[in-house]
Structure formats: C-alpha cells, structure tokens
Scaffold this motif. Structure first.
Motif, short mmCIF file in Angstrom:
data_model
loop_
_atom_site.label_atom_id
_atom_site.label_comp_id
_atom_site.label_asym_id
_atom_site.label_seq_id
_atom_site.Cartn_x
_atom_site.Cartn_y
_atom_site.Cartn_z
N ILE A 175 6.53 11.07 3.30
CA ILE A 175 7.32 10.54 2.19
C ILE A 175 6.53 10.63 0.89
O ILE A 175 7.05 11.05 -0.15
N SER A 176 5.26 10.26 0.96
CA SER A 176 4.43 10.30 -0.24
C SER A 176 4.25 11.72 -0.74
O SER A 176 4.48 12.02 -1.91
N GLU A 177 3.87 12.60 0.21
CA GLU A 177 3.56 13.98 -0.19
C GLU A 177 4.77 14.68 -0.80
O GLU A 177 4.64 15.47 -1.73
N ASN A 178 5.93 14.40 -0.26
CA ASN A 178 7.13 15.05 -0.78
C ASN A 178 7.77 14.26 -1.91
O ASN A 178 8.87 14.58 -2.35
N LYS A 179 7.06 13.23 -2.31
CA LYS A 179 7.53 12.42 -3.43
C LYS A 179 9.01 12.06 -3.29
O LYS A 179 9.79 12.19 -4.24
N MET A 180 9.37 11.62 -2.09
CA MET A 180 10.77 11.26 -1.86
C MET A 180 11.08 9.95 -2.57
O MET A 180 10.25 9.05 -2.62
N THR A 202 0.83 -1.20 0.00
CA THR A 202 0.00 0.00 0.00
C THR A 202 0.87 1.26 0.00
O THR A 202 0.65 2.18 -0.78
N HIS A 203 1.86 1.26 0.87
CA HIS A 203 2.75 2.43 0.91
C HIS A 203 3.47 2.59 -0.42
O HIS A 203 3.57 3.70 -0.95
N HIS A 204 3.94 1.49 -0.94
CA HIS A 204 4.66 1.55 -2.20
C HIS A 204 3.79 2.13 -3.29
O HIS A 204 4.22 2.95 -4.10
N TYR A 251 5.07 5.57 -4.91
CA TYR A 251 5.67 5.51 -6.23
C TYR A 251 4.64 5.33 -7.34
O TYR A 251 4.98 5.23 -8.50
N GLY A 252 3.38 5.28 -6.92
CA GLY A 252 2.38 5.04 -7.93
C GLY A 252 2.47 3.62 -8.40
O GLY A 252 3.30 2.84 -7.95
N LEU A 253 1.64 3.29 -9.30
CA LEU A 253 1.57 1.90 -9.69
C LEU A 253 0.99 1.83 -11.08
O LEU A 253 0.03 2.51 -11.41
N LYS A 254 1.58 1.05 -11.87
CA LYS A 254 1.10 0.96 -13.23
C LYS A 254 -0.08 0.00 -13.27
O LYS A 254 0.06 -1.21 -13.10
N VAL A 255 -1.24 0.55 -13.47
CA VAL A 255 -2.47 -0.23 -13.45
C VAL A 255 -2.41 -1.36 -14.47
O VAL A 255 -2.81 -2.48 -14.19
N LYS A 256 -1.84 -1.03 -15.60
CA LYS A 256 -1.77 -2.05 -16.65
C LYS A 256 -0.95 -3.25 -16.19
O LYS A 256 -1.31 -4.40 -16.41
N GLU A 257 0.17 -2.97 -15.52
CA GLU A 257 1.02 -4.06 -15.04
C GLU A 257 0.25 -4.95 -14.07
O GLU A 257 0.31 -6.16 -14.13
N LEU A 258 -0.48 -4.30 -13.18
CA LEU A 258 -1.22 -5.04 -12.18
C LEU A 258 -2.32 -5.87 -12.81
O LEU A 258 -2.57 -7.02 -12.43
N GLY A 292 -5.09 5.87 -22.25
CA GLY A 292 -3.66 6.06 -22.04
C GLY A 292 -3.26 6.14 -20.59
O GLY A 292 -2.37 6.88 -20.22
N ARG A 293 -3.95 5.34 -19.79
CA ARG A 293 -3.62 5.37 -18.37
C ARG A 293 -2.41 4.48 -18.12
O ARG A 293 -2.42 3.31 -18.40
N ASN A 294 -1.40 5.09 -17.60
CA ASN A 294 -0.20 4.30 -17.32
C ASN A 294 0.10 4.21 -15.83
O ASN A 294 0.98 3.49 -15.42
N ASP A 295 -0.61 4.97 -15.05
CA ASP A 295 -0.35 4.88 -13.61
C ASP A 295 -1.60 5.12 -12.80
O ASP A 295 -2.66 5.33 -13.37
#
Lengths: 230, 230
Positions: free
Chosen positions: B20-25, A84-86, A90-97, A227-230
């Motif tokens: 961490i998320s908000e500051n996009k570290m 969840t934190h990740h 860092y966002g997450l590529k929906v397509k990958e998932l 074109g959703r990549n994340d």
DNA sequence: GGTTATAATATTGTCAGACCAATTTTATAT
DNA sequence: ATATAAAATTGGTCTGACAATATTATAACC
C-alpha cells in the motif's frame, strides 16, 4: 449512518471483547482456547481464528503458539502500529506533530502547577545532568533529551495523558529530524531544562511555559527554514 | 527486547502494508483481491484472510463482501475501537481525560494566535448562536457545544492535531458526564464562547486561555465535588 | 442505440477436515 | 524427588467445498 450487516467475525470479536470486560480480565490473564471459543460461540474455528488474530493485531490479545492466549498488556502498541502505517503511507507533517508535542509539554507544565504538584526535582536534575554530560561524550542526545521530557510529562501525574504523549513521541521518533546542534545550542538547551525545573519548583507557570517555548524555538526554525512540510 | 519469530500472517500483513505504501494507494482505492494476494504472496487463502481481516480491524482496509477490498478512509476508527475497548474494560479516569481536553483546547487557542491565523469568526459565532438558541428549545446541548469546540480546534489548521482531538472527544463521549446545567450556567457558557471568539480576533492569547479555563471550571468542580475518579 | 431484466461470473464469508509445530502436561525411569 | 520421555493440548497453515453478495455479461425489449 451506515449499519451494514455485521459479519460473523465481527460478532465474535464483539462477544470476545464483551467477555473480557464482563469477567474483568486483566493484562496477563490466561484467556480461553480456540477450542473453547468454538464450542462456546458455536462457530467454526476459521471464524474464531480470524477474530482472535484481529484482536491480537489491535493489542487486546496475545497469542502464544502452543501455549494459549492471554490478555495483552500493551494497549499502546496497537495504536502505535496504526499510526506507523499511516505515517509510512500518507506521510506526516512534521510541523503539525511538533506543534502537538509543544502543546502537550506546555500542558504538562500547566497541570503540574495548577494541581500544585511538587515535582521530583532531584530526578529531573539528574536526568538533565546526564544530558549535559552527554554533550561532551559520545552519546545519543536524542535519547537523553527524550528521557528528560518523558519524566517531565510523568510528573503531571495523569496516566492517560502520559500514554497519549508516549504515543505521539514514538510516532515522532519515526521522522528523521536531525538535531545535530552545535555545542553552544546543546548547552543552551540544558540551561533551559534547568530553568524549567526551577520554574516548576517556584510554581511559576508563565516562566515555565515561556522557557519551554524558547526550548522549542530552534527546532521550529529548522523546520520553517528548510521548508519541510512532510 | 523479545523478538519472537513472526508468523506468516504477520509477514503477510507487513507485506500488504508495504504494498500500500509503495504504490501510494489512497483511501477509497480498490485493492487487490484475495486470489491475487494468494498468488502474489504464495501463501494459502487462510493466511491471506487472517491478514486482511486484521488490517480491516485496524482501519487500513475495508472489505466489501462480494465486492472486493478497498483502502479504508477512516484512519480514526481503528484507534477509536481500541480506546473504546480499553475504556469498557479498564475504566477511565474522567478527570484525566478532562484535563487532556483542556490542554488540547488551550493548545488550539495558542496555535491560532501564535500562527497568526484569522479565524472564521462568522462560522464560530453562528455555531454559538445555535448553542444559545438551544438553551430555550429541546436541544441536545452536548452536541451543539461539541460542534462549537470542534470547529474551534479545526481553526488551528493542524490536521493531525484535529484528528487527535477528535479521538479524545469520541472517547470522552463514552463517559456519562451529565452537564444539565441550569439556564444561567448555559448562558454563561454561551457568553464565554463569544468572549473566546473575540479574544481570537484580537489575537489575545492570555484572555482567550483565561476564558477557556473559566469555561472548564464548572465541569471540573462537578467532578471534584462528587469525588468521581472513574 | 439505449434501457432493463436476466444469467453468468467473480469475490468475499463460512465451514470441515487434515497435518505440522510449539508448548504443556503426564507418564516413566532413574 | 528429579530428570527424561511420551502423550496430549494448543496454535499455525493448507486444501477443498459451498453459500452469500456484488459485478459483469448477455439477452430482450422499446
């Protein structure tokens, strides 16, 4: 390979984990108290606390204020928190998932058929009926659909695989994929569900996987289209 | 659904993760110090420390004694630790894990072909040559084989999928599956590797998956034969 | 000026003791 | 025997101290 000198906390964590393993403690069992740990391990309460709180955060221990510590029973939770934190960071590529989900579901179909498992067709059909009925009522289609697929994976009779899929699906539920399809699309999905059930009964892997692939197609289109990549 | 009152440590952990998320570290970035956190969050150093050590244990932070804290870069490590403990404590059904591996590898093949990816055939071939050469020299076949399959999955060009497979494989390496096959069996494996490569070049999913299934067959037989369930 | 050795400072690691809050156990009264 | 109250246990948070390590500033040297 870097092997930095382990801190006391790390050592204590390892020793606690080892203690749990050696004593074959099971989820729900009562664990030692902070006091017992400080005496047994000969370290300060600070170190013990930092260790046990870490172990709690990874889902190995459960701490009940005033009531002691217990072996945690939800091993999945810790992993989910990490993912969840990740995702949030860092966002997450929906397509990958989505691709992973497809792989897992196709794999479930393969497991069922290759292992010659007789699926609980009644149960699956009942879940799909609920899905169908939901189309015309005020129902969260996301949930009823998830129930069906969840049961499908359970039928594969592989606990580790089921847990893995659960994690992925929970992770997936974090993304805001809006699947408000029209009535026609939902009806088609219900039909696909039923076709998959029948293919499983007939032990027809190709048909089952092809149908599942068709089932996934609309959502892949939705993603690619915008074109959703994340 | 039980929602117990969150402890201060939990709150601080959440706030740190949010920060961490908000500051996009990004991984490797220098994080705040304990002192800054105690001042910013208005809690004792005890609470801050218990929080950051937990975050380190789940692979979100890296703490360098005397040198400050950094955003961790190995997201996989935390999950691996959890799985490792789970394995050591509750055991693990080798067959289940093997089935998962097979599903993932078959899935990789599907991804490559369905997404019309041109694999790096040279690289894969070179890895397989190393495998072949290893048969006649003193080489850890387990490693060279893993290298090949790892690259195969990488070719699927799905980072989340690759990470997932990495975790499973590391988890898998904990089991002591002894694949000391005879020379003939190893040569057959090498040939299968090469056939898979060619099938990928020809975008022939059926052949690729069939070959991979064959590739997995011996190890499944080994497991079933000796009745190994854990 | 640039480099290197040394000292000062900053940061994390561990310890001890105290007090509070929640829970469990024990003692007491009915 | 049961219900209530008191006490003990256990985890939660705070403060202050000192050690170990890393970074930065300073001084000495070429």
């Amino acid at each position: 390979m870097k092997l930095q000198k382990s801190s006391l906390v790390d050592i204590v964590m390892d020793r606690i984990k080892a203690y749990i393993s050696e004593n074959k403690m099971q989820p729900g069992d009562k664990f030692l108290t902070e006091k017992e740990l400080t005496e047994k391990l000969n370290v300060s309460r600070t170190v013990v606390r930092e260790a046990i709180i870490s172990l709690q955060s990874v889902g190995i221990l459960t701490i009940k204020p005033g009531g002691g510590m217990y072996i945690a029973n939800a091993q999945v939770e810790g992993i989910r928190n990490i993912l969840t934190h990740h995702f949030e960071t860092y966002g997450l590529k929906v397509k990958e998932l989505l691709e992973i989900r497809k792989i897992l579901e196709l794999g479930a179909l393969r497991l069922i058929i290759e292992n010659n498992i007789d699926v609980d067709a009644d149960r699956l059909t009942k879940l799909n009926k609920k899905y169908e009925a939901g189309i015309y009522t005020d129902t969260d289609m996301k949930t009823v659909d998830a129930d069906f697929h969840r049961q499908l994976i359970k039928e594969a009779n592989n606990e580790a695989f089921f847990n893995l899929s659960t994690i992925i699906n929970q992770y997936f539920s974090l993304t805001n994929i809006d699947l408000t399809t029209d009535e026609q699309g939902l009806l088609a999905s219900a039909k696909e569900h039923q076709n998959i059930i029948e293919a499983l009964i007939n032990k027809d892997l190709v048909t089952a996987q092809d149908t599942m692939t068709t089932h996934f197609k609309p959502i892949f289109m939705w993603i690619n289209q915008e074109g959703r990549n994340d």
